[in-house]
Design an enzyme around this catalytic site. Structure first.
Site, PDB file in Angstrom:
ATOM      1  N   ALA A   1       0.827  -1.217   0.000  1.00 13.77           N
ATOM      2  CA  ALA A   1       0.000   0.000   0.000  1.00 13.77           C
ATOM      3  C   ALA A   1       0.858   1.263   0.000  1.00 13.77           C
ATOM      4  O   ALA A   1       0.468   2.296   0.519  1.00 13.77           O
ATOM      5  CB  ALA A   1      -0.914  -0.004   1.218  1.00 13.77           C
TER       6      ALA A   1
ATOM      7  N   GLY B   1      -2.067  -7.046 -15.661  1.00 16.60           N
ATOM      8  CA  GLY B   1      -1.063  -7.986 -16.152  1.00 16.60           C
ATOM      9  C   GLY B   1      -1.758  -9.211 -16.748  1.00 16.60           C
ATOM     10  O   GLY B   1      -2.828  -9.604 -16.297  1.00 16.60           O
TER      11      GLY B   1
ATOM     12  N   ARG C   1     -26.723  12.272  15.371  1.00 21.51           N
ATOM     13  CA  ARG C   1     -25.254  12.292  15.395  1.00 21.51           C
ATOM     14  C   ARG C   1     -24.722  11.341  16.465  1.00 21.51           C
ATOM     15  O   ARG C   1     -25.481  10.815  17.276  1.00 21.51           O
ATOM     16  CB  ARG C   1     -24.796  13.729  15.623  1.00 21.51           C
TER      17      ARG C   1
ATOM     18  N   ARG D   1      -3.482   8.606  -9.781  1.00 25.07           N
ATOM     19  CA  ARG D   1      -4.711   8.814 -10.560  1.00 25.07           C
ATOM     20  C   ARG D   1      -5.904   9.220  -9.703  1.00 25.07           C
ATOM     21  O   ARG D   1      -6.928   9.632 -10.211  1.00 25.07           O
ATOM     22  CB  ARG D   1      -5.030   7.543 -11.369  1.00 25.07           C
TER      23      ARG D   1
END
Ligand code: UD1
Ligand code: CA
Length: 451
Positions: free
Chosen positions: A12, A145, A322, A18
């Site tokens: 990671a 791949g 909340r 992107r």
């Protein structure tokens, strides 16, 4: 050195360019929690002895999110092969199975990972595979791949990255999902031999397959479904994965006995718990930490997070609950009501236009329209305690810290600043003044014609 049965290494460290974000890619939330935590939760259900997450430099938020799992910092992003080397160094030793996962593939299931471990452990004879790759045939093979298979025995020969593939090789639709399972005793033989003489000048982890074949070891493929193997590289991939995740949550809620009037407009978090005979109207959003018991109705346009709602309660439309909201049995929270960090006891009603924060509302109390608990004095938060059976008239400001005794009645429009005793009637507002027949004189003075 301790022998470990199964280890997992999650890569990671990538920048996720992107995504066009300052946040690391795997920290982007899916169903209310970072992508990486979905993978860790899946691994958490399996028998994994140790998990290492390979992170990039300056990713303190990611390190915190994956704690207490160990992290290893890949200082230069030299490719997935290099990232795995970094992870292996942190693992110290593992001669059992090593699962390698990419942090950007969050929907991976436990069943699929178990199938890979199974394939690694039960392969045939000397060809017990040294590497098991999770393959799939995506609708759009794009930049994945490609898996090169032996036509005779169906063994995996190599993985060719799209950037290095010929047109002919790109026509192959069998792709690498990125998930691999290695024989931990053999992986250290492959990693030092990876080279970066390729299109991206990166050390490709995927080249381990060809190296294993060179050494005479078997490599095999387990196939999975595209829906759980989508790699998130862009915001639109993230949206696609979120939709799949939400659809699964909606399905689970309905299978569990909840009615969703328009399922595609209800958004769940990874941990939302919904009971039976719960009705959820359209356009409802659940943030993390929501627990809903049986026979609850959530009307349209509610936003609910960190709240528990007991049997028989009705919420909404247009309510906001909340964190720290606890609604007991048969409570009613109506439109344009906001509640935070508050216990609402059984049968109490807050039907319209109110803010109730840092409070306790006793059993059967009635909170009139427009009631506000003034819980913040600009410096600190204070509590409001409303006794059982109390009646708070409309448009009342309850200035905390404040306690309203059981059965007390507060007149509409009051601004209450001092505690109210049990069963007292209190009004705290300007006296009403009347000037009899004064209106004509007033109009004359203002030169307003009598209507
Ligand atoms: C990779 C695979 C490809 C596969 C695809 C599946 C390689 C060389 N290619 O390509 O065969 O079809 O995933 O989604 O492995 N990472 C690091 N350090 C690095 C580079 C990457 O930790 O130096 C991490 C990233 O954070 C990411 C993962 O490795 O989580 C995959 O990297 P990414 O660049 O997304 O690989 P792909 O090009 O998608
Ligand atoms: Ca990727």
């Amino acid at each position: 050195m301790s022998k470990q049965k199964t280890a997992a290494i999650i890569l990671a460290a990538g920048l996720g360019t992107r995504m066009k974000s300052t946040q690391s890619k795997v920290m982007h939330p899916l169903g209310g929690r970072p992508m990486i935590n979905h993978l860790l939760a899946t691994l958490g259900k399996m028998e994994i002895d140790k998990t290492v997450v390979v992170v990039g430099p300056d990713m303190a938020d990611l390190e915190a999110a994956v704690a207490p799992h160990k992290t290893a910092v890949q200082h230069e992003r030299l490719g997935t092969g290099d990232a795995l080397k970094t992870g292996m160094a942190a693992l110290e030793s593992c001669d059992g199975d090593i699962l390698v996962l990419y942090g950007d593939t969050p929907l991976l299931s436990q069943q699929t990972l178990n199938a890979m471990l199974e394939a690694r452990r039960t392969g045939k004879g000397p060809l017990c595979p040294s590497v098991v790759v999770l393959g799939f045939a995506p609708q759009d093979p794009g930049t994945y791949g490609r898996l090169v298979m032996d036509e005779d025995d169906g063994e995996l020969m190599a993985i060719i990255e799209a950037a290095d593939a010929s047109q002919e090789e790109l026509a192959n639709e069998l792709c690498n999902s990125g998930v691999m399972c290695f024989d931990g005793a053999l992986l250290p033989q492959f990693l030092p031999r990876l080279k970066n003489d390729n299109a991206k000048e990166e050390y490709y982890l995927t080249d381990c397959v060809a190296l294993a074949r060179e050494d005479g070891f078997g490599c095999t493929v387990v196939f999975g479904e595209e829906e759980e193997l989508i790699g998130v590289n862009s915001r639109s991939d993230l949206a696609q994965v979120e939709t799949l995740f939400q659809d699964a949550c909606r399905d689970r809620a309905m299978k569990g006995g909840a009615t969703l009037l328009d399922p595609s407009t209800v958004y769940f978090s990874f941990d939302t718990k919904i009971g039976r005979d719960v009705v959820i109207e359209p356009n409802v959003h659940f943030g993390p930490g929501v627990n809903i018991a049986d026979n609850v109705t959530i009307k349209s346009f509610c936003h609910i997070e960190g709240a528990s709602i007991a049997t028989g309660a009705t919420v909404g439309p247009f309510a906001r609950l909340r964190p720290g909201t606890r609604l007991a049995e048969d409570t009613k929270v109506g439109n344009f009501v906001e509640i935070k960090n508050t216990d609402i006891k059984a049968g109490a009603k807050i039907s319209h236009l109110s803010y109730v924060g840092d409070a306790k509302v006793g059993q059967g109390a009635n909170i009139g329209a427009g009631t506000i608990t003034c819980n913040y004095d600009g410096f600190a938060k204070h509590k409001t305690d409303i006794g059982a059976g109390a009646f708070i008239g409309s448009n009342t400001a309850l200035v905390a810290p404040l306690s309203i005794g059981e059965g007390a009645i507060i007149g509409a429009g009051s601004t209450v600043t001092r505690d109210v005793a049990q069963d007292a009637i209190v009004t705290a507002r300007g006296e009403q003044k009347a000037l009899e027949n004064a209106a004509p004189r007033y109009r004359a003075k203002k030169d307003i014609a009598k209507q």
